[in-house]
Design an enzyme around this catalytic site. Sequence first.
Site, PDB file in Angstrom:
ATOM      1  N   TYR A  70     100.097  46.268  23.165  1.00 27.37           N
ATOM      2  CA  TYR A  70      98.646  46.193  22.983  1.00 27.37           C
ATOM      3  C   TYR A  70      98.109  47.627  23.021  1.00 27.37           C
ATOM      4  O   TYR A  70      98.871  48.569  22.835  1.00 27.37           O
ATOM      5  CB  TYR A  70      98.111  45.287  24.116  1.00 27.37           C
ATOM      6  CG  TYR A  70      96.693  44.828  23.984  1.00 27.37           C
ATOM      7  CD1 TYR A  70      96.267  44.109  22.877  1.00 27.37           C
ATOM      8  CD2 TYR A  70      95.783  45.088  24.997  1.00 27.37           C
ATOM      9  CE1 TYR A  70      94.941  43.684  22.785  1.00 27.37           C
ATOM     10  CE2 TYR A  70      94.465  44.656  24.907  1.00 27.37           C
ATOM     11  CZ  TYR A  70      94.056  43.950  23.799  1.00 27.37           C
ATOM     12  OH  TYR A  70      92.767  43.531  23.707  1.00 27.37           O
TER      13      TYR A  70
ATOM     14  N   ARG B 130      87.819  47.755  10.761  1.00 29.82           N
ATOM     15  CA  ARG B 130      87.500  48.589  11.919  1.00 29.82           C
ATOM     16  C   ARG B 130      88.523  48.303  13.009  1.00 29.82           C
ATOM     17  O   ARG B 130      88.251  47.596  13.970  1.00 29.82           O
ATOM     18  CB  ARG B 130      86.066  48.289  12.385  1.00 29.82           C
ATOM     19  CG  ARG B 130      85.463  49.311  13.301  1.00 29.82           C
ATOM     20  CD  ARG B 130      85.014  48.698  14.613  1.00 29.82           C
ATOM     21  NE  ARG B 130      86.146  48.285  15.415  1.00 29.82           N
ATOM     22  CZ  ARG B 130      86.098  47.387  16.395  1.00 29.82           C
ATOM     23  NH1 ARG B 130      84.991  46.773  16.679  1.00 29.82           N
ATOM     24  NH2 ARG B 130      87.187  47.077  17.096  1.00 29.82           N
TER      25      ARG B 130
ATOM     26  N   LYS C 284      97.230  40.472  19.686  1.00 20.39           N
ATOM     27  CA  LYS C 284      96.286  39.618  20.439  1.00 20.39           C
ATOM     28  C   LYS C 284      96.917  38.254  20.694  1.00 20.39           C
ATOM     29  O   LYS C 284      96.762  37.678  21.765  1.00 20.39           O
ATOM     30  CB  LYS C 284      94.983  39.442  19.655  1.00 20.39           C
ATOM     31  CG  LYS C 284      94.202  40.732  19.476  1.00 20.39           C
ATOM     32  CD  LYS C 284      93.099  40.878  20.501  1.00 20.39           C
ATOM     33  CE  LYS C 284      92.491  42.274  20.429  1.00 20.39           C
ATOM     34  NZ  LYS C 284      91.485  42.548  21.416  1.00 20.39           N
TER      35      LYS C 284
ATOM     36  N   GLU D 112      88.337  39.417  14.705  1.00 18.42           N
ATOM     37  CA  GLU D 112      88.765  40.625  15.406  1.00 18.42           C
ATOM     38  C   GLU D 112      88.691  41.840  14.486  1.00 18.42           C
ATOM     39  O   GLU D 112      89.207  41.811  13.369  1.00 18.42           O
ATOM     40  CB  GLU D 112      90.217  40.432  15.883  1.00 18.42           C
ATOM     41  CG  GLU D 112      90.712  41.484  16.836  1.00 18.42           C
ATOM     42  CD  GLU D 112      90.080  41.397  18.226  1.00 18.42           C
ATOM     43  OE1 GLU D 112      90.023  40.292  18.793  1.00 18.42           O
ATOM     44  OE2 GLU D 112      89.629  42.443  18.732  1.00 18.42           O
ATOM     45  N   ASP D 113      88.061  42.872  14.969  1.00 15.29           N
ATOM     46  CA  ASP D 113      88.055  44.179  14.307  1.00 15.29           C
ATOM     47  C   ASP D 113      87.555  44.147  12.855  1.00 15.29           C
ATOM     48  O   ASP D 113      88.108  44.808  11.973  1.00 15.29           O
ATOM     49  CB  ASP D 113      89.436  44.852  14.433  1.00 15.29           C
ATOM     50  CG  ASP D 113      89.730  45.237  15.885  1.00 15.29           C
ATOM     51  OD1 ASP D 113      88.915  44.897  16.764  1.00 15.29           O
ATOM     52  OD2 ASP D 113      90.749  45.887  16.142  1.00 15.29           O
TER      53      ASP D 113
ATOM     54  N   ASP E  85      85.678  38.563  19.218  1.00 16.32           N
ATOM     55  CA  ASP E  85      86.186  39.171  20.443  1.00 16.32           C
ATOM     56  C   ASP E  85      85.503  40.505  20.744  1.00 16.32           C
ATOM     57  O   ASP E  85      85.247  40.834  21.902  1.00 16.32           O
ATOM     58  CB  ASP E  85      87.692  39.384  20.270  1.00 16.32           C
ATOM     59  CG  ASP E  85      88.367  39.747  21.566  1.00 16.32           C
ATOM     60  OD1 ASP E  85      87.944  39.229  22.616  1.00 16.32           O
ATOM     61  OD2 ASP E  85      89.327  40.531  21.534  1.00 16.32           O
ATOM     62  N   ASP E  86      85.196  41.265  19.709  1.00 16.05           N
ATOM     63  CA  ASP E  86      84.613  42.597  19.922  1.00 16.05           C
ATOM     64  C   ASP E  86      83.152  42.506  20.354  1.00 16.05           C
ATOM     65  O   ASP E  86      82.654  43.365  21.066  1.00 16.05           O
ATOM     66  CB  ASP E  86      84.743  43.427  18.641  1.00 16.05           C
ATOM     67  CG  ASP E  86      86.194  43.516  18.208  1.00 16.05           C
ATOM     68  OD1 ASP E  86      87.000  44.062  18.967  1.00 16.05           O
ATOM     69  OD2 ASP E  86      86.531  42.973  17.132  1.00 16.05           O
TER      70      ASP E  86
ATOM     71  N   ASN F 178      88.639  52.284  22.181  1.00 13.26           N
ATOM     72  CA  ASN F 178      90.109  52.238  22.115  1.00 13.26           C
ATOM     73  C   ASN F 178      90.618  52.880  20.833  1.00 13.26           C
ATOM     74  O   ASN F 178      89.893  52.894  19.850  1.00 13.26           O
ATOM     75  CB  ASN F 178      90.571  50.767  22.142  1.00 13.26           C
ATOM     76  CG  ASN F 178      90.231  50.098  23.448  1.00 13.26           C
ATOM     77  OD1 ASN F 178      90.490  50.633  24.504  1.00 13.26           O
ATOM     78  ND2 ASN F 178      89.634  48.911  23.359  1.00 13.26           N
TER      79      ASN F 178
HETATM   80  O1  LIG Z   1      92.072  45.620  21.231  1.00 10.28           O
HETATM   81  C1  LIG Z   1      91.557  46.094  22.253  1.00 10.28           C
HETATM   82  O2  LIG Z   1      92.169  46.772  23.068  1.00 10.28           O
HETATM   83  C2  LIG Z   1      90.121  45.807  22.523  1.00 10.28           C
HETATM   84  C3  LIG Z   1      89.410  45.536  21.286  1.00 10.28           C
HETATM   85  O3  LIG Z   1      89.228  44.418  20.888  1.00 10.28           O
HETATM   86  C4  LIG Z   1      89.001  46.677  20.448  1.00 10.28           C
HETATM   87  O4  LIG Z   1      89.025  47.817  20.901  1.00 10.28           O
HETATM   88  O5  LIG Z   1      88.674  46.421  19.281  1.00 10.28           O
HETATM   89 MG   LIG Z   2      89.003  44.404  18.770  1.00 16.11          MG
END
Ligand SMILES: O=C([O-])CC(=O)C(=O)O
Ligand SMILES: [Mg+2]
Length: 610
Positions: free
Chosen positions: A158, A211, A229, A301-302, A324-325, A466
């Site tokens: 991760y 992103r 994830k 996600e992202d 999630d973000d 991150n």
């Molecule tokens: O993935 C991770 O560590 C946390 C997260 O969702 C991000 O930074 O987009």
């Molecule tokens: Mg994320």
Amino acid sequence: MCVHRPHDVPSIVASEIHIKLLNCKEKMDSTLESMKDGEATVGGGVEDVYGEDRATEDQLVTPWTVSVASGYTLLRDPRHNKGLAFTERERDSHYLRGLLPPAVSTQELQERKLMQSIRNYEVPLHKYVAMMELEERNERLFYKLLIDNVEELLPVVYTPTVGEACQKYGSIFKRPQGLYISMKEKGKILEVLKNWPERSIQVIVVTDGERILGLGDLGCQGMGIPVGKLALYTALGGVRPSACLPITIDVGTNNQKLLDDEFYIGLKQKRTTGKEYYDLLEEFMSAVKQNYGEKVLVQFEDFANHNAFELLAKYRNTHLVFNDDIQGTASVVLAGLVASLKLLGGSLADHTFLFLGAGEAGTGIAELIALEISTKTNIPVEETRKKIWLVDSKGLIVSSRKESLQHFKQPWAHEHEPLTTLLDAVKAIKPSVLIGTSGVGQTFTKDVIEALAAVNERPLIMALSNPTSQAECTAEQAYTWTKGKAIFSSGSPFDPYEYDGKLFIPGQANNAYIFPGLGFGLVISGAIRVHDEMLLAASEALANQVTQEHYDKGMIYPPLTNIRKISANIAAKVAEKAYDLGLATRLPRPTDLLKYAESCMYTPNYRSYR
Ligand SMILES: O=C([O-])CC(=O)C(=O)O
Ligand SMILES: [Mg+2]
């Protein structure tokens, strides 16, 4: 015809296998029959039973196979393989004699050996590749390793290492670990979903790669994120691996470096946008529901800001989705804030919050804080928002900028004179909590942190971007620049730091604390929608796991070593909310939801084969 995918084998019922075998036998019989009639055989008296050698280059052959998970096939099946841990009896009954060296190992011994070899790699990416190879070889051992060594291996599978893996995904790519849906599959997405070998999917994590963490547009290479994830969904949350489906939607990339890279694995075109993009996502979301039903969870996600809010708003009322973000991150940060009140005293309403970054994470966290204060105080959310300030790339978000602001920033445009820098904003707003969600590293400068420390006995600093390279400041900087006064946490992990003879343990305010338990709670209750109150319940459940012993060490998050227990608690609270809100479909409601959650969790110990 006896063609089927090898993954189908475990789910095929006995009668089906029987029919397939009969069909195969028919085919073999007819082949043998035609050979008896004097057709060609291979020289040397070896009969070409399968007709392989007689087929010429341009003749079509069927790659038919009968697979029963035994012998060599069993060793090559990551879901069932146990390597040297196959017992003597299993080796006899599953045709494994001679295919393995004589030693018989235990899972614990295998684990020790693997940890030793992973620790020997100095380069984090090599550790990542070793872990991915293990997952492809022996799934249970992979999860056992991850669960038993979670603090050590989380940064490998991760953040931060997964970020580097995505950047180099093209060159480390060996086998598909998830489903790729590109513009080429437009009109055929349902068929593509059916190509995935598993049928009973409970959780999908999907990205379009625009992103990836704070690293920007990585296009198709973003696949590392859904894969990572979902590994955590299983290891930390207890969702069965076969019920997890990682998906990358590839609509192209605007990253020129990738477009110019001959090894790039994605579509070599600029990103599709607008109606065509939304049509593809609509087709995807409909196909998901059609194929897996109402209760499959889709985690966004992202995605980039310009799509993330819109997709969430569009699908939160028709599908079981969360971002999630926006929401996962908000929930974990709120948990840390609630827990930190034990150290700081007072209530959330007594604090002033300043954010650097007004995208998904920033505005998502801000909104959940405002909602929590409103819930606790009965003050309308329009009012509670006023103690929360956001700075974006143009400076403090203030009412004079309202016209030009994107819609998700508008609720944060309060009355104030315009300020262009974070330092000026800290001096003027005098926040007690400073939160970084900008995706830009080293933006909490010494001046900024010192200005914050000047107006707070114990400033709370969260550097959430991150991976580590994008963190707004390091743990060391936060502790030294505040002369040991700061309570610090970050999105990616930092080691404990000793300042002035005292050991400080930074918290990891990462959504990994929340999404596995949240998702698991939704799955076990058969929830059909995600409600904000479930996020608040998840936050409270997490904050409740911080004990006095943790507070004594300055911690505002519980250690990750207990994450399975933490996730079970979060799942139980989320499920409880789902039932209370009438959004759960798994009936009757279990009397003890925590026990029920624990009993549903996947465990990676080997099973014995008859
Ligand atoms: O993935 C991770 O560590 C946390 C997260 O969702 C991000 O930074 O987009
Ligand atoms: Mg994320």
